[in-house]
Design a protein around this motif. Sequence first.
Motif, PDB file in Angstrom:
ATOM      1  N   ARG A  77       0.824  -1.217   0.000  1.00 41.30           N
ATOM      2  CA  ARG A  77       0.000   0.000   0.000  1.00 41.30           C
ATOM      3  C   ARG A  77       0.856   1.265   0.000  1.00 41.30           C
ATOM      4  O   ARG A  77       0.622   2.182  -0.795  1.00 41.30           O
ATOM      5  CB  ARG A  77      -0.917   0.009   1.221  1.00 41.30           C
ATOM      6  N   SER A  83      -3.026  -0.882  -5.905  1.00 47.00           N
ATOM      7  CA  SER A  83      -4.473  -0.677  -5.955  1.00 47.00           C
ATOM      8  C   SER A  83      -5.166  -1.740  -5.105  1.00 47.00           C
ATOM      9  O   SER A  83      -4.561  -2.727  -4.690  1.00 47.00           O
ATOM     10  CB  SER A  83      -4.960  -0.787  -7.404  1.00 47.00           C
ATOM     11  N   THR A  84      -6.459  -1.527  -4.855  1.00 45.27           N
ATOM     12  CA  THR A  84      -7.214  -2.520  -4.095  1.00 45.27           C
ATOM     13  C   THR A  84      -7.261  -3.854  -4.845  1.00 45.27           C
ATOM     14  O   THR A  84      -7.287  -4.922  -4.229  1.00 45.27           O
ATOM     15  CB  THR A  84      -8.657  -2.031  -3.834  1.00 45.27           C
TER      16      THR A  84
END
Length: 310
Positions: A77, A83-84
Amino acid sequence: MDNVLLQSQYFKFWFKHIPLTSKEDVITYLKKFETFLVLKGFEGELDFDRFHGSRTHPDRFLPIQETVIDQFVMYLRNECNASTYVLYNAISSLKNFFAFLYEMKLIRHNPMLDYPNPYYHRPFKNTALSKEECLDLLLTALKRDPFYRQEFVLVWLMLVTGLRNSEVRFLRRSKVNLDHKMIRINEGQKNESRLAAITPALADEIRRYIAHPVYLKSVKNGDEFLFNRDGKEWSSMTLCNLIKKLSREAGITRTITPHDLRRTSGYLMQAGGMNIIEVQKQLGHKILATTLRYVPPLMDLAKILENIAE
């Protein structure tokens, strides 16, 4: 950079036994995890059972903990701007990798067993078999061996009970109570031991199967595996390859896995009138949310189940 993970015994064994189509994406995230380990200063031979040293007891070691996974996620992160979607796939990949190592008894502790993955939710693809496909699979197994019928009993039991790959392979004869039509599952399971019900017809077929001369050669006071080859338990790949071969011979064009039979079992239970809590107990899911992903509300499954209900 040292290949501490990709040159480890864990990765080599996993790579050898996982089908190509299932591992390419996972390798991408295993490489990221390896990069993280090296950046954190890890060096030497990787041992997940002796990963953390004790500050107070230099001669004691602990298996890899969830905190390492937490740090890896934070690294993705904060330092990689992941990204998610990437975070979801990284966690899913490690879950698959560590689950395989644990099932193969290469590690004593699975740090990903209950690890949450809230970052991204993919639509759950339905891979359950239709009633016709179930019957074709059973008929194919019966035609292949109409006398001993080991494969026939195996497929029937998996469709009725929803046992996992490891649970059916490590199921011992002594755990099958044909009088009460119950199976005690306490080897190969993910969570606590449990009971699973079988039908009267299946109980009768198992009774016939274990009285067959071929089976009687492997009898060891009930301690033998219910499904064995010359007294030895099946490997995970043996079971996967058998289901794949049977489905191909049955004319099913898509690839079928043991887990697809487990999911089919959940659909059949619900279509047969079992409530969702009973299905959860039969499948051995720790949380209801997992069962709901297997068996959504029947209203949403009308098309899928139109050929399953009697």
